[in-house]
Write an enzyme that holds these catalytic residues in place. Structure first.
Site, PDB file in Angstrom:
ATOM      1  N   CYS A  98      39.557  46.487  26.857  1.00  0.00           N
ATOM      2  CA  CYS A  98      38.587  47.108  27.807  1.00  0.00           C
ATOM      3  C   CYS A  98      37.444  46.034  28.526  1.00  0.00           C
ATOM      4  CB  CYS A  98      37.742  48.504  26.881  1.00  0.00           C
ATOM      5  SG  CYS A  98      37.401  49.198  28.522  1.00  0.00           S
ATOM      6  N   LYS A 137      45.439  45.768  21.254  1.00  0.00           N
ATOM      7  CA  LYS A 137      45.776  46.072  22.442  1.00  0.00           C
ATOM      8  C   LYS A 137      45.345  45.200  23.350  1.00  0.00           C
ATOM      9  CE  LYS A 137      46.370  49.010  26.972  1.00  0.00           C
ATOM     10  NZ  LYS A 137      45.336  48.981  28.075  1.00  0.00           N
ATOM     11  N   ASN A 198      52.794  45.255  29.118  1.00  0.00           N
ATOM     12  CA  ASN A 198      51.889  46.056  29.974  1.00  0.00           C
ATOM     13  C   ASN A 198      50.781  45.296  31.866  1.00  0.00           C
ATOM     14  OD1 ASN A 198      48.332  46.931  30.118  1.00  0.00           O
ATOM     15  ND2 ASN A 198      50.316  48.684  30.916  1.00  0.00           N
ATOM     16  N   GLY A 199      51.707  46.165  32.627  1.00  0.00           N
ATOM     17  CA  GLY A 199      50.761  45.959  33.588  1.00  0.00           C
ATOM     18  C   GLY A 199      51.707  46.046  35.070  1.00  0.00           C
TER      19      GLY A 199
HETATM   20  C1  LIG Z   1      41.162  54.757  34.570  1.00  0.00           C
HETATM   21  C2  LIG Z   1      42.071  54.361  33.158  1.00  0.00           C
HETATM   22  C3  LIG Z   1      41.186  54.450  32.250  1.00  0.00           C
HETATM   23  C4  LIG Z   1      41.613  53.172  31.381  1.00  0.00           C
HETATM   24  N1  LIG Z   1      41.509  52.970  30.227  1.00  0.00           N
HETATM   25  C5  LIG Z   1      41.459  52.271  28.580  1.00  0.00           C
HETATM   26  C6  LIG Z   1      41.653  52.518  27.695  1.00  0.00           C
HETATM   27  O1  LIG Z   1      40.918  54.164  26.912  1.00  0.00           O
HETATM   28  N2  LIG Z   1      41.990  51.658  26.776  1.00  0.00           N
HETATM   29  C7  LIG Z   1      42.584  50.623  27.216  1.00  0.00           C
HETATM   30  O2  LIG Z   1      43.058  50.097  26.502  1.00  0.00           O
HETATM   31  N3  LIG Z   1      43.084  50.777  28.066  1.00  0.00           N
HETATM   32  C8  LIG Z   1      43.003  51.267  29.414  1.00  0.00           C
HETATM   33  N4  LIG Z   1      43.028  51.651  30.325  1.00  0.00           N
HETATM   34  C9  LIG Z   1      43.750  50.029  31.152  1.00  0.00           C
HETATM   35  C10 LIG Z   1      45.411  51.072  30.869  1.00  0.00           C
HETATM   36  O3  LIG Z   1      45.506  51.227  29.729  1.00  0.00           O
HETATM   37  C11 LIG Z   1      46.495  49.939  31.299  1.00  0.00           C
HETATM   38  O4  LIG Z   1      46.436  48.233  30.165  1.00  0.00           O
HETATM   39  C12 LIG Z   1      45.847  49.323  32.586  1.00  0.00           C
HETATM   40  O5  LIG Z   1      45.874  50.511  33.525  1.00  0.00           O
HETATM   41  C13 LIG Z   1      47.358  48.586  33.149  1.00  0.00           C
HETATM   42  O6  LIG Z   1      48.103  48.939  33.435  1.00  0.00           O
HETATM   43  P1  LIG Z   1      49.473  49.420  34.587  1.00  0.00           P
HETATM   44  O7  LIG Z   1      49.541  48.420  35.602  1.00  0.00           O
HETATM   45  O8  LIG Z   1      50.439  50.305  34.016  1.00  0.00           O
HETATM   46  O9  LIG Z   1      47.983  50.629  34.568  1.00  0.00           O
HETATM   47  C14 LIG Z   1      42.589  51.635  31.422  1.00  0.00           C
HETATM   48  C15 LIG Z   1      43.070  52.525  32.873  1.00  0.00           C
HETATM   49  C16 LIG Z   1      42.976  53.207  34.288  1.00  0.00           C
HETATM   50  C17 LIG Z   1      43.229  53.209  35.120  1.00  0.00           C
END
Ligand SMILES: Cc1cc2nc3c(=O)[nH]c(=O)nc-3n(C[C@H](O)[C@H](O)[C@H](O)COP(=O)(O)O)c2cc1C
Length: 326
Positions: A98, A137, A198-199
């Protein structure tokens, strides 16, 4: 298999304020996929903060939920892991990615990538305290001058992590730019335990592309599931059975939106559900014709009856006249 009992290659990403119980139920209702909770702050949990305790309690969910913990003290992590296991967690994920200021300032989240010894102590403490699968993570690194995902992944593995999830951005990137899939591939190559990539996965095809490019064992989808909770199951079905996703119908969007609002009401009560529904309604309506006008109306609504009436009106007026959704 990624870990004992986690039978899908596809994960719903943890998203604070989003992957709450209503969202998890909804995602599960579409079919297979692994589901991760919002992050649970172990400091608040140890104080038995009522809101945090409620977030951590997944006992009434009839599908495996991975509960994500965030914090920085190994002893507190161990205690919290035990507690969330009692509260129904199927597996535990440790948040070491995070990038939010408040979190890293507390030596938590992505900060732990700068202190691998502490990160290792946390993983060992959690592993010793419970029998559930434990994952970590994390990101590519703290910033572009300190990319350490590969070494960090090995440390996590040696400390006992059962599997890893890597988001291909640094802490400094936050969510900007493109996720680096090469670092995901490098992590996969460096460890023996399963790796989830992821990403930037925004379709079933992109999920397949990531698996082919990086050779990861699983994929995690976050933002693309906002307003598209069916995407997790669709991706599972595509990867496992080659099933092409059906075109999203306007009826599905409307029904899912109404069901989401109903679940929010059950869990949060009417007033809070209405406030929370605003962001979801915007996501569901993305790419629908006249969505902007509808959003402007919806955000001003202050009771549920009116909200439902406006949704009904919007779909009645625009139901057969939508832009194609991406
Ligand atoms: C609104 C929001 C809240 C998130 N909260 C967390 C979280 O609580 N813990 C975490 O490990 N990642 C958190 N993330 C990151 C996501 O788990 C993920 O790693 C990130 O969005 C990239 O993946 P994506 O491109 O599929 O969105 C958050 C992302 C967003 C957009």
């Amino acid at each position: 298999m990624i870990a004992d009992g986690l039978n899908s290659k596809v994960f719903l990403a943890p998203m604070a304020g989003i992957t709450d119980k209503p969202m998890r139920k909804l995602v599960h209702s579409f079919g297979a996929g692994n589901i991760v909770s919002e992050m649970v702050a172990i400091n608040a949990l140890s104080r038995r903060n009522a809101k945090t305790y409620r977030i951590a309690d997944v006992r009434d969910e009839p599908y495996p939920v991975t509960v994500q913990l965030v914090g920085s003290e190994p002893k507190l992590f161990a205690e919290s892991a035990k507690l969330v296991a009692e509260l129904g967690a199927y597996s535990i994920d440790i948040n070491m990615g995070c990038p939010v200021k408040k979190i890293v300032a507390n030596k938590s989240g992505a900060y732990l990538m700068t202190e691998p010894k502490l990160a290792a102590d946390i993983i060992k403490a959690v592993k010793q305290s419970i029998k559930l699968p434990v994952s970590v993570k994390f990101r590519k690194g703290w910033d572009h001058k300190s990319v350490n995902a590969v070494e960090f992944a090995k440390i996590c593995q040696d400390s006992g992590a059962d599997y890893l999830t890597i988001h291909g951005r640094t802490k400094s990137d936050m969510y900007s730019g493109n996720a680096d899939w090469d670092i995901i591939a490098a992590v996969k190559q460096a460890v023996r335990i399963p790796v989830v990539g992821n990403g930037d996965i925004d379709s079933v095809y992109k999920a397949k592309e990531m698996i082919e490019y990086t050779k990861v064992d699983g994929v995690m989808i976050g933002r693309a599931a906002l307003g598209r909770p069916w995407l997790i199951a669709q991706t599972h079905n595509y990867l496992e059975n080659g099933l092409e996703p059906e075109e999203t119908s306007i009826t599905l969007i409307k029904q899912t939106m109404l069901e989401h609002i109903s679940q929010l009401q059950k869990y949060y009560g009417e007033k809070m559900a209405l406030a929370l529904s605003r962001k979801y309604v915007c996501w569901y309506c993305k790419n629908l014709r006249n969505a902007r006008k509808f959003r402007e109306i919806y955000v001003k609504i202050n009771n549920t009856e009116q909200a439902i009436a406006e949704i009904e009106r919007f779909f009645a007026e625009n139901g057969s006249d939508i832009d194609e959704r991406s």
